[in-house]
Scaffold this motif. Structure first.
Motif, PDB file in Angstrom:
ATOM      1  N   ASN A  65       0.855  -1.192   0.000  1.00 10.60           N
ATOM      2  CA  ASN A  65       0.000   0.000   0.000  1.00 10.60           C
ATOM      3  C   ASN A  65       0.890   1.240   0.000  1.00 10.60           C
ATOM      4  OD1 ASN A  65      -2.545  -1.582   0.527  1.00 10.60           O
ATOM      5  ND2 ASN A  65      -1.443  -2.020   2.421  1.00 10.60           N
ATOM      6  N   LEU A  66       0.760   2.070  -1.032  1.00 12.42           N
ATOM      7  CA  LEU A  66       1.599   3.250  -1.189  1.00 12.42           C
ATOM      8  C   LEU A  66       0.717   4.468  -1.421  1.00 12.42           C
ATOM      9  CD1 LEU A  66       4.395   4.608  -1.552  1.00 12.42           C
ATOM     10  CD2 LEU A  66       4.251   3.995  -3.980  1.00 12.42           C
ATOM     11  N   SER A  67       0.941   5.533  -0.641  1.00 11.76           N
ATOM     12  CA  SER A  67       0.175   6.770  -0.777  1.00 11.76           C
ATOM     13  C   SER A  67       1.139   7.946  -0.808  1.00 11.76           C
ATOM     14  CB  SER A  67      -0.804   6.914   0.396  1.00 11.76           C
ATOM     15  OG  SER A  67      -1.543   8.110   0.294  1.00 11.76           O
ATOM     16  N   LEU A  68       1.080   8.744  -1.883  1.00 15.08           N
ATOM     17  CA  LEU A  68       1.905   9.931  -2.044  1.00 15.08           C
ATOM     18  C   LEU A  68       0.981  11.142  -2.128  1.00 15.08           C
ATOM     19  CD1 LEU A  68       4.389   8.609  -4.777  1.00 15.08           C
ATOM     20  CD2 LEU A  68       4.606   8.447  -2.292  1.00 15.08           C
ATOM     21  N   VAL A  69       1.128  12.073  -1.191  1.00 17.51           N
ATOM     22  CA  VAL A  69       0.221  13.219  -1.096  1.00 17.51           C
ATOM     23  C   VAL A  69       1.023  14.515  -1.065  1.00 17.51           C
ATOM     24  CG1 VAL A  69      -1.630  14.294   0.244  1.00 17.51           C
ATOM     25  CG2 VAL A  69      -1.392  11.809   0.224  1.00 17.51           C
ATOM     26  N   ASP A  70       0.616  15.488  -1.889  1.00 21.78           N
ATOM     27  CA  ASP A  70       1.237  16.815  -1.902  1.00 21.78           C
ATOM     28  C   ASP A  70       2.757  16.743  -2.056  1.00 21.78           C
ATOM     29  OD1 ASP A  70      -0.983  18.463  -1.759  1.00 21.78           O
ATOM     30  OD2 ASP A  70      -1.130  18.275   0.406  1.00 21.78           O
ATOM     31  N   CYS A  71       3.216  15.923  -2.962  1.00 22.14           N
ATOM     32  CA  CYS A  71       4.649  15.817  -3.180  1.00 22.14           C
ATOM     33  C   CYS A  71       5.142  17.012  -4.001  1.00 22.14           C
ATOM     34  CB  CYS A  71       4.986  14.516  -3.899  1.00 22.14           C
ATOM     35  SG  CYS A  71       4.614  13.059  -2.911  1.00 22.14           S
ATOM     36  N   PRO A  72       6.291  17.586  -3.655  1.00 21.42           N
ATOM     37  CA  PRO A  72       6.784  18.772  -4.340  1.00 21.42           C
ATOM     38  C   PRO A  72       7.185  18.493  -5.786  1.00 21.42           C
ATOM     39  CG  PRO A  72       7.868  18.464  -2.216  1.00 21.42           C
ATOM     40  CD  PRO A  72       7.123  17.206  -2.517  1.00 21.42           C
ATOM     41  N   GLU A  73       7.384  19.575  -6.555  1.00 19.78           N
ATOM     42  CA  GLU A  73       7.707  19.455  -7.968  1.00 19.78           C
ATOM     43  C   GLU A  73       9.054  18.790  -8.215  1.00 19.78           C
ATOM     44  OE1 GLU A  73       7.420  23.183  -9.908  1.00 19.78           O
ATOM     45  OE2 GLU A  73       5.306  23.470  -9.446  1.00 19.78           O
ATOM     46  N   SER A  74       9.955  18.887  -7.258  1.00 19.70           N
ATOM     47  CA  SER A  74      11.305  18.374  -7.478  1.00 19.70           C
ATOM     48  C   SER A  74      11.370  16.860  -7.528  1.00 19.70           C
ATOM     49  CB  SER A  74      12.238  18.885  -6.366  1.00 19.70           C
ATOM     50  OG  SER A  74      11.718  18.561  -5.103  1.00 19.70           O
ATOM     51  N   LEU A  75      10.183  16.210  -7.447  1.00 24.26           N
ATOM     52  CA  LEU A  75      10.189  14.745  -7.543  1.00 24.26           C
ATOM     53  C   LEU A  75      10.709  14.253  -8.895  1.00 24.26           C
ATOM     54  CD1 LEU A  75       6.845  13.739  -5.845  1.00 24.26           C
ATOM     55  CD2 LEU A  75       9.095  13.007  -5.208  1.00 24.26           C
ATOM     56  N   PRO A  83       7.368  -4.205  -6.402  1.00 25.09           N
ATOM     57  CA  PRO A  83       6.789  -5.273  -7.244  1.00 25.09           C
ATOM     58  C   PRO A  83       5.478  -5.841  -6.725  1.00 25.09           C
ATOM     59  CG  PRO A  83       8.671  -6.100  -6.004  1.00 25.09           C
ATOM     60  CD  PRO A  83       8.643  -4.628  -5.779  1.00 25.09           C
ATOM     61  N   LEU A  84       5.191  -5.718  -5.408  1.00 24.28           N
ATOM     62  CA  LEU A  84       3.997  -6.336  -4.831  1.00 24.28           C
ATOM     63  C   LEU A  84       2.866  -5.335  -4.605  1.00 24.28           C
ATOM     64  CD1 LEU A  84       5.703  -8.656  -2.171  1.00 24.28           C
ATOM     65  CD2 LEU A  84       5.056  -9.196  -4.521  1.00 24.28           C
ATOM     66  N   LEU A  85       2.952  -4.167  -5.216  1.00 22.27           N
ATOM     67  CA  LEU A  85       2.009  -3.084  -4.970  1.00 22.27           C
ATOM     68  C   LEU A  85       0.564  -3.505  -5.275  1.00 22.27           C
ATOM     69  CD1 LEU A  85       1.889  -0.103  -4.109  1.00 22.27           C
ATOM     70  CD2 LEU A  85       2.021   0.505  -6.530  1.00 22.27           C
ATOM     71  N   GLU A  86      -0.335  -3.276  -4.301  1.00 23.47           N
ATOM     72  CA  GLU A  86      -1.748  -3.606  -4.454  1.00 23.47           C
ATOM     73  C   GLU A  86      -2.644  -2.371  -4.418  1.00 23.47           C
ATOM     74  OE1 GLU A  86      -2.877  -6.462  -1.541  1.00 23.47           O
ATOM     75  OE2 GLU A  86      -1.484  -8.012  -2.244  1.00 23.47           O
ATOM     76  N   SER A  87      -2.269  -1.364  -3.633  1.00 24.39           N
ATOM     77  CA  SER A  87      -3.080  -0.151  -3.508  1.00 24.39           C
ATOM     78  C   SER A  87      -2.183   1.069  -3.681  1.00 24.39           C
ATOM     79  CB  SER A  87      -3.781  -0.111  -2.138  1.00 24.39           C
ATOM     80  OG  SER A  87      -4.487   1.099  -1.974  1.00 24.39           O
ATOM     81  N   LEU A  88      -2.577   1.966  -4.607  1.00 24.90           N
ATOM     82  CA  LEU A  88      -1.775   3.143  -4.909  1.00 24.90           C
ATOM     83  C   LEU A  88      -2.655   4.383  -4.852  1.00 24.90           C
ATOM     84  CD1 LEU A  88       0.818   4.567  -5.950  1.00 24.90           C
ATOM     85  CD2 LEU A  88       0.061   4.016  -8.275  1.00 24.90           C
ATOM     86  N   THR A  89      -2.182   5.418  -4.126  1.00 25.55           N
ATOM     87  CA  THR A  89      -2.865   6.713  -4.071  1.00 25.55           C
ATOM     88  C   THR A  89      -1.873   7.805  -4.434  1.00 25.55           C
ATOM     89  OG1 THR A  89      -4.429   6.017  -2.355  1.00 25.55           O
ATOM     90  CG2 THR A  89      -4.063   8.372  -2.600  1.00 25.55           C
ATOM     91  N   LEU A  90      -2.223   8.611  -5.441  1.00 28.10           N
ATOM     92  CA  LEU A  90      -1.438   9.781  -5.831  1.00 28.10           C
ATOM     93  C   LEU A  90      -2.356  10.990  -5.729  1.00 28.10           C
ATOM     94  CD1 LEU A  90       0.434   8.491  -9.029  1.00 28.10           C
ATOM     95  CD2 LEU A  90       1.266   8.539  -6.688  1.00 28.10           C
ATOM     96  N   SER A  91      -2.035  11.907  -4.830  1.00 29.28           N
ATOM     97  CA  SER A  91      -2.900  13.064  -4.615  1.00 29.28           C
ATOM     98  C   SER A  91      -2.085  14.345  -4.729  1.00 29.28           C
ATOM     99  CB  SER A  91      -3.561  12.983  -3.231  1.00 29.28           C
ATOM    100  OG  SER A  91      -4.356  14.115  -2.978  1.00 29.28           O
ATOM    101  N   LYS A  92      -2.393  15.131  -5.735  1.00 28.21           N
ATOM    102  CA  LYS A  92      -1.757  16.444  -5.953  1.00 28.21           C
ATOM    103  C   LYS A  92      -0.237  16.340  -5.984  1.00 28.21           C
ATOM    104  CE  LYS A  92      -4.097  18.193  -2.528  1.00 28.21           C
ATOM    105  NZ  LYS A  92      -4.622  19.144  -1.523  1.00 28.21           N
TER     106      LYS A  92
END
Length: 465
Positions: free
Chosen positions: A272-282, A294-303
């Motif tokens: 389970n991976l959640s990335l929220v409000d990550c800066p532009e320098s990513l 490799p085993l990712l089942e749940s992904l959240t990308l927010s802003k």
């Protein structure tokens, strides 16, 4: 007079009910009758807060609050319950702590530690605009070294003294917010603190200024037991260098974190991976991180405003994907997601999303609208957006601001081919909804034109068919 059925309950049931209340309300029950006079002594949870209204508009007088807490604990020390165990101690204060009160807090913590406390929640919630800010941080006392029964520890606005060797063999959950090292302490205080948590499963680091140093040092967060970790940063004026060595980590939440400052190469079991409000320098780090799990089942990308035009996700185990619009990511492609069964999107219709899945999906689509006039250009772009999502759907929840956004002009339907969306059950939610009868019919006709396979349709919770 109504019958007092509560007082007839067994003591154990009454004590369990009272354990959910703030201590000030629990103490008041001693006035009810002789039966209730001593019951509060046996309640194993203590919860003190100087704020008595949810909107923080009413607070205790500071001295009155300190006296109340101190008197309650003094009564418990002299109480009628032998070998009592305090399972939980919560102390939440808002702008009423000063270093001059440290002795009282030390005494309170000493009492609950001696009572074999299982959970400690200590939140001071300081005003960041205070003058002489250092005087409002509480230094964690050495007595906490004896809290070997602790399973949950939540700390806010405290200092760590690295001269203490804390050891929490039973600790499962640790939350550190606005925690920092004592000015005279070494920079790796938090690392030493974590080393004493050999059974830790959940770790929350919020505004982790304790990991900031003036030296080019990489911090190693090493744990074999850790399964969930959340890092949240609201200040962007410091940089970090962290290597996370948690080989059994399953869930990771990063809020406002620059991925380039973290090394997660050993965390291969993240599901389970959640990335929220990550800066532009990513930049490409989002893509690299997703590909490296490799085993990712749940992904959240927010802003996540990464400088990445096309985000490509290939994950054979992915089951759930939540995506909130990014100014930079214009194309999202989900490939070979054979197990995907839920997809959620919030954003504008200029984002092109395509999904390669053979499953019958459930999902939520929230369309952001910027204009008042819904012209041919709007409907054309919306058809393109929805056509890209034309896989097999079971239940779809479609959110718009106005019904006009979905009511297609008749001349548009004659010149534009239907996207033939494969929707079975559609739930439409309109935030500014007016309900004239003809509008409902027009909306129904437009939705049926877009997806003739619809079996059920509801608008704002009311079934249309």
């Amino acid at each position: 007079m109504g019958e007092d059925r509560i007082s007839k309950l067994p003591d154990g049931v009454i004590i369990h009910m009272l354990s959910f209340l703030p201590t000030k309300d629990v103490v008041r029950t001693c006035l009810l009758s002789k039966r209730w006079k001593l019951i509060w002594y046996s309640v194993p949870t203590l919860f003190f807060s100087n704020v008595t209204s949810p909107d923080l508009t009413w607070c205790w007088d500071i001295e009155m609050f300190y006296n109340f807490v101190d008197n309650c604990l003094e009564h418990l020390k002299k109480g009628f319950v032998v070998d009592s165990i305090i399972t939980s101690f919560k102390l939440k204060m808002f702008d009423c702590y000063h270093r001059s009160k440290a002795g009282l807090l030390d005494k309170w913590l000493a009492f609950v530690v001696e009572s074999k406390v299982r959970e400690i929640h200590l939140r001071l919630n300081l005003d960041m605009d205070l003058e002489n800010f250092d005087e409002y941080y509480y230094c964690l006392p050495k007595i906490l070294q004896s809290a070997t029964y602790l399973t949950v520890l939540e700390l806010n606005c405290v200092e760590l003294d690295t001269s203490c060797s804390f050891n929490f063999p039973c600790l499962k959950t640790l939350s550190l917010e606005d925690v920092r090292n004592l000015e005279t302490a070494e920079d790796d205080g938090v690392v030493k603190f974590l080393l004493g948590c050999s059974s830790l499963e959940q770790l929350l680091l919020l505004d982790y200024v304790f990991l900031v140093t003036d030296h080019d040092v990489q911090f190693r967060l090493h744990s074999l037991s850790l399964k969930f970790m959340e890092l949240k940063r609201t200040y962007d004026y410091y940089k970090l260098n962290i290597q996370v060595e948690a080989v059994n980590l399953e869930s990771l939440v990063l809020h406002g974190v620059i991925l380039d400052e973290m090394n997660l190469s050993s965390c291969k079991k993240i599901r389970n991976l959640s990335l929220v409000d990550c800066p532009e320098s990513l930049r490409p780090s989002i893509q690299a991180l997703i590909s490296d799990v490799p085993l990712l089942e749940s992904l959240t990308l927010s802003k996540c405003d990464a400088d990445l035009d096309h985000l490509k996700i290939t994950s054979q185990y992915l089951k759930s994907f939540n995506f909130k619009y990014s100014d930079m990511i214009n194309v999202v492609t989900i490939e070979s997601a054979l197990d995907l069964d839920y997809f959620s999107y919030e954003g504008y219709i200029n984002c092109r999303i395509s999904i390669d899945s053979f499953n019958l999906l459930n999902g939520k689509i929230v369309i952001f609208e910027q204009q008042e006039n819904y012209d041919t250009n709007w409907f054309t772009n919306m058809m393109k957006f929805l056509s890209n999502l034309n896989c097999s759907w079971n239940i779809v929840s479609l959110h718009v601001r106005k019904d006009k956004a979905l009511i297609l002009p008749e001349n548009f339907k004659t010149i534009c081919p239907s996207p033939l969306l494969n929707w079975k059950h559609l739930r439409v939610v309109i935030s500014e909804y007016r309900k004239p009868y003809m509008k409902v019919l027009d909306l129904k006709d437009s939705l049926m034109w877009m997806s003739s396979s619809l079996e059920t349709l509801s608008i704002n919770g009311k079934d249309v068919f």
